[in-house]
Design an enzyme around this catalytic site. Structure first.
Site, PDB file in Angstrom:
ATOM      1  N   THR A  34      33.030  13.952   0.910  1.00 35.45           N
ATOM      2  CA  THR A  34      33.091  13.357   2.114  1.00 35.45           C
ATOM      3  C   THR A  34      31.687  12.698   2.412  1.00 35.45           C
ATOM      4  O   THR A  34      30.978  12.270   1.483  1.00 35.45           O
ATOM      5  CB  THR A  34      33.088  14.531   3.397  1.00 35.45           C
ATOM      6  OG1 THR A  34      31.922  15.269   3.288  1.00 35.45           O
ATOM      7  CG2 THR A  34      34.397  15.186   2.920  1.00 35.45           C
ATOM      8  N   ASP A  35      31.320  12.266   3.722  1.00 34.82           N
ATOM      9  CA  ASP A  35      30.318  11.397   3.922  1.00 34.82           C
ATOM     10  C   ASP A  35      28.814  12.176   4.035  1.00 34.82           C
ATOM     11  O   ASP A  35      28.943  13.280   3.484  1.00 34.82           O
ATOM     12  CB  ASP A  35      30.282  10.866   5.346  1.00 34.82           C
ATOM     13  CG  ASP A  35      30.573  11.512   6.373  1.00 34.82           C
ATOM     14  OD1 ASP A  35      30.119  12.997   6.277  1.00 34.82           O
ATOM     15  OD2 ASP A  35      31.069  11.423   7.575  1.00 34.82           O
ATOM     16  N   LYS A  36      27.801  11.589   4.071  1.00 34.62           N
ATOM     17  CA  LYS A  36      26.531  12.326   3.803  1.00 34.62           C
ATOM     18  C   LYS A  36      26.249  13.350   4.363  1.00 34.62           C
ATOM     19  O   LYS A  36      25.442  14.211   4.184  1.00 34.62           O
ATOM     20  CB  LYS A  36      25.360  11.156   3.978  1.00 34.62           C
ATOM     21  CG  LYS A  36      25.333  10.675   5.349  1.00 34.62           C
ATOM     22  CD  LYS A  36      23.975   9.581   5.316  1.00 34.62           C
ATOM     23  CE  LYS A  36      24.073   8.859   6.728  1.00 34.62           C
ATOM     24  NZ  LYS A  36      22.985   7.935   6.773  1.00 34.62           N
TER      25      LYS A  36
END
Length: 474
Positions: free
Chosen positions: A331-333
């Site tokens: 997923t995103d950071k």
């Protein structure tokens, strides 16, 4: 009448705004209603179609694409020809049960997805016949004039006619995480998508500023639509499909070799050709695993049922197997999946919460109705206003609204000048460090505000400060 092929080939980013409007046979006052309806017949709706529509017949046909099912059908046909009706009935019953289960699950998923699509309607602000109005994005046609503001999703590919501090998140197209600054000056004909600074593309997000532009491409003709078309061309089976295909081929080859040897030995030993043919076919039919397709379908159906209880819609049964094999999801950071919606989480400070929110809404240039709130911050404030029972139209009957300064990335604040009958004051909202400087806050007050800002920021909040005149409110 516009020629779709000619419009699709035109490099609008290399043309001036005037030339673009000329080619699209439009003007800054927008299209007429009659012209827009005529163009809809030529260009179709502004939606990205995901291939041919999935009909009941297509879903039913998909159930027979498995090699195992094809083997069962052949085996069933042979048993009927050989007048072994009992075996034939069992084999065809297995095919029927497997087909019925698969059809039921996939048809139910398709109808659920269609229902979801009917609820999701993207809106856009269009100018038609010199009147600005909000319409469904699917009604947009090339030549329409569209107004964009912070927080809006770009509804189609657009050539900019005017822009103020416009920044666009184009990560969906280019993978670039930082917003791109846009301007109206034309670029070279050979400029790649990432360098077409006078264009904004459907599916991207306005992160800052405002703009007005003319639509150059809609639906599958947009850059995002072209990517969708390329993705559809690549069809790969799931790991289970590939495993079943390999298994079916191996079983078929081994079976043909075995019954060939059996037929040869039988005739060599003196049995008749027809008799050995019947024996070989009977052996081949008995080897076919008629229970395997049903077992696989039932297992996948159980998986789909469990996912449905967790609010997951699985379009095809085999997708449940693919998801089941997943070991890592990237997923995103921040490690989170977000809905892309913003809401007011807290109000804190020296003033009453109702006053802080009311002044914040005025400073944002709002009227109080949620439908008129353009960006995510405005929508969040409008929603919160209902909970705090704030009616800005009533407040404006007591307070005269004199002037409004919109937000820009340079100043990092917006504000409204008001007159309560006694004094003229500015209500402002923006970045806390900017607001504290503007009101001349003393050192200890700055420290307190910055500590509170840091606390909210660490919790994932977007923090805005509100002030009136030289007084910090919250």
């Amino acid at each position: 009448m516009l020629n779709p092929e000619l419009i699709e080939k035109t490099r609008f980013w290399a043309l001036t705004p005037e030339k673009t409007l000329e080619l699209l046979e439009g003007g800054e006052e927008g299209l007429s209603g009659a012209e827009a309806r005529e163009r809809q017949k030529t260009f179709d709706k502004n939606t990205i179609r995901d291939g041919a529509s999935v009909t009941k017949t297509k879903i039913l046909w998909n159930q027979f694409k498995s090699p195992l099912i094809l083997i069962l059908l052949i085996a069933g046909g042979v048993t009927v020809v050989l007048e072994s009706f009992t075996d034939g009935i069992f084999i065809f019953a297995a095919v029927f049960i497997n087909t019925a289960l698969g059809f039921y699950q996939e048809y139910k998923a398709e109808t659920t997805l269609e229902s979801l699509r009917s609820y999701i309607k993207e809106r856009a602000r269009l100018i038609r016949e010199n009147i600005e109005e909000e319409k469904d994005a699917e009604e947009i046609v090339p030549g329409d004039i569209v107004r964009l503001r912070t927080g809006a999703r770009v509804p189609a590919d657009i050539r900019l006619l005017g822009a103020t501090d416009l920044e666009i998140d184009e990560s969906i197209l280019t993978g670039e995480s930082l917003p791109v600054v846009k301007k109206i000056q034309k670029t070279g004909e050979g400029a790649p998508v990432a360098e077409r600074h006078c264009m904004v593309f459907g599916g991207t997000l306005v992160t800052n500023g405002m703009a007005v532009g003319v639509v150059t491409a809609t639906g599958n003709r947009t850059e995002l639509g072209r990517i969708a078309a390329m993705v559809r061309k690549e069809e790969r089976g799931t790991p289970l499909q590939r495993a079943i295909a390999r298994f079916s081929v191996r079983v078929t080859v081994a079976l043909l070799i075995f019954i060939g040897i059996l037929f040869f030995i039988g005739t060599w030993k003196g049995y008749g050709y027809f008799e050995m043919f019947l024996i070989s076919v009977a052996v081949a039919v008995s080897v076919v695993p008629e229970g395997l397709p049903i077992a696989l379908t039932v297992i996948l159906a159980v998986g789909v049922k469990k996912l449905a209880k967790r609010k997951g819609v699985i379009r095809q049964l085999l997708a449940a197997e693919t998801l089941g094999r997943t070991t890592v999801i990237m997923t995103d950071k921040t490690g989170t999946l977000t809905e892309g919606k913003m809401e007011l989480s807290a109000i804190t400070g020296e003033g009453p919460k109702e006053e802080v929110l009311a002044l914040a809404m005025m400073a944002l240039g709002m009227r109080g109705e949620e439908t008129l709130a353009e960006g995510p911050i405005e929508r969040a404030c409008a929603k919160a206003a209902k909970e705090y029972k704030i009616l800005l139209p009533d407040a404006r009957q007591k307070i005269e609204f004199l002037e409004y300064k919109p937000f820009n990335s340079r100043d990092k604040w917006s504000g409204a000048c008001t007159n309560d009958g006694k004094t003229k004051t500015w209500a402002i909202i923006g970045a806390p460090e900017v607001i504290t400087e503007r009101i001349g806050a003393h050192a200890s007050q700055k420290e307190t505000i910055h500590k509170e800002t840091d606390r909210f920021a660490r919790e994932g909040g977007r923090v805005l400060a509100v002030a009136k005149g030289k007084s910090f409110l919250g």
